[in-house]
Write a protein that holds these residues in place. Structure first.
Motif, mmCIF file in Angstrom:
data_model
loop_
_atom_site.group_PDB
_atom_site.id
_atom_site.type_symbol
_atom_site.label_atom_id
_atom_site.label_comp_id
_atom_site.label_asym_id
_atom_site.label_seq_id
_atom_site.Cartn_x
_atom_site.Cartn_y
_atom_site.Cartn_z
ATOM 1 N N LEU A 146 -87.027 -7.899 21.389
ATOM 2 C CA LEU A 146 -88.377 -7.492 21.817
ATOM 3 C C LEU A 146 -89.189 -8.684 22.277
ATOM 4 C CD1 LEU A 146 -89.807 -4.815 19.427
ATOM 5 C CD2 LEU A 146 -88.195 -4.615 21.289
ATOM 6 N N GLY A 147 -88.650 -9.892 22.114
ATOM 7 C CA GLY A 147 -89.412 -11.085 22.485
ATOM 8 C C GLY A 147 -88.908 -12.285 21.717
ATOM 9 N N LEU A 151 -88.519 -11.949 13.412
ATOM 10 C CA LEU A 151 -89.069 -11.072 12.376
ATOM 11 C C LEU A 151 -88.210 -11.232 11.125
ATOM 12 C CD1 LEU A 151 -89.529 -7.915 14.643
ATOM 13 C CD2 LEU A 151 -91.326 -9.471 13.888
HETATM 14 C C1 JAH Z 1 -84.680 -10.819 12.358
HETATM 15 C C2 JAH Z 1 -82.417 -9.252 11.963
HETATM 16 N N1 JAH Z 1 -87.118 -9.762 19.096
HETATM 17 C C3 JAH Z 1 -87.721 -9.263 17.906
HETATM 18 C C4 JAH Z 1 -86.798 -9.370 16.722
HETATM 19 C C5 JAH Z 1 -85.842 -8.437 16.471
HETATM 20 C C6 JAH Z 1 -85.027 -8.559 15.334
HETATM 21 C C7 JAH Z 1 -85.197 -9.635 14.481
HETATM 22 N N2 JAH Z 1 -86.139 -10.550 14.763
HETATM 23 C C8 JAH Z 1 -86.919 -10.434 15.862
HETATM 24 C C9 JAH Z 1 -84.353 -9.829 13.278
HETATM 25 C C10 JAH Z 1 -83.885 -11.009 11.230
HETATM 26 C C11 JAH Z 1 -82.735 -10.232 11.032
HETATM 27 C C12 JAH Z 1 -83.217 -9.043 13.075
#
Ligand code: JAH
Length: 274
Positions: A146-147, A151
């Motif tokens: 998503l960018g 997260l």
């Molecule tokens: C973080 C699994 N692009 C946004 C995004 C999507 C997934 C994750 N982080 C940011 C993420 C940790 C573990 C997925």
């Protein structure tokens, strides 16, 4: 459309009971099933993570619960779609990840055309890569980002993707709403919007919007889109077709330091006079 989500935080997806997506579910336009990854563990502690092979920080999601969960998703989805034993419906596995392909409105449209999406929500440092290799034998696997930020897991990304895809399904949003979305696909940012009162905290609504001159309103809005795009998303200007920008629009961009050279908009180098 059938949707399956695998997560260690099924409660996170409760937001999909609300608003437009919740309404679409109640109307039978979306059939959403959320699966708790821990239900596919076999140890007392319902362990889903382990230390990274080769060392390093953090933990990695173990492959065994993921393999069983995705097997279950295929069974549950086929039963729901009524294809058990019959011809297969292709399932797409969307995997939110900072290392995925960028999720754009174009990707949302692609996904909205599919009958069955499954989502794998990673946590920690991510999912053992063999899970995605194995899944690729049964799913069309799409790692999406998503960018460029990190997260704590994929759940919030799944909420965003399901909302972006769900609102494109026939019958999910009203006609006015879907027409509004078209305008975001012209490669330019949206124009600023105002409502009543005409003056608020000493700030007036721009005069042109109260003038009743429809053509002038349209011209002003187009200029605002160009200005915003140049200032906030200069990366989008290189993809604009200059032939689609009238002379007045080119003048707006020129005043922001963007010239039409070699058939595309390019930023004028600093210190070059006009
Ligand atoms: C973080 C699994 N692009 C946004 C995004 C999507 C997934 C994750 N982080 C940011 C993420 C940790 C573990 C997925």
């Amino acid at each position: 459309m059938r949707l399956d989500v695998v997560t260690i935080f099924p409660e996170y997806l409760a937001a999909l009971d609300l608003s437009l997506i919740g309404k679409a579910r109640r109307a039978g336009l979306i059939d959403l099933a959320v699966h708790d990854l821990r239900d596919f563990t076999h140890d007392r502690h319902r362990t889903v993570d382990d230390t990274p092979a080769g060392g390093g920080a953090g933990m990695v999601m173990r492959p065994e619960p993921w393999g069983e969960a995705l097997d279950h998703v295929l069974d549950a989805g086929r039963a729901a779609l009524g294809t058990a034993g019959g011809p297969d419906v292709a399932a797409t596995l969307v995997v939110p990840s900072p290392s995925g392909e960028p999720f754009t409105q174009a990707v949302a449209h692609e996904l909205a055309a599919l009958p069955w999406l499954a989502f794998a929500c990673g946590r920690y440092e991510g999912i053992d890569e063999r899970v995605l290799e194995d899944a690729a034998e049964r799913f069309d696997v799409r790692p999406v980002s998503l960018g460029d930020y990190v997260l704590n897991g994929g759940e919030v990304a799944v909420l965003a993707i399901v909302e972006a895809v769900g609102r494109l399904l026939p019958g999910v949003v009203g006609n006015a709403e879907s027409l509004r979305e078209e305008s975001h696909e012209g490669g330019l940012l949206e124009y600023p919007v105002y409502t009543k009162p005409a003056v608020w905290r000493d700030r007036g609504v721009p005069d042109v919007l109260l003038s009743g001159h429809h053509a002038q309103v349209e011209r002003w809005r187009y200029e605002q889109r160009l200005l915003r795009t140049a200032r906030r998303r200069p990366d989008l200007l290189g993809g604009l077709d200059p032939d689609a920008v009238p002379p007045a629009g080119r003048a707006v961009l020129a005043a922001e330091g963007w010239d039409c050279l070699d058939g595309r908009f390019q930023r004028r180098p600093a210190g070059v006079a006009d």
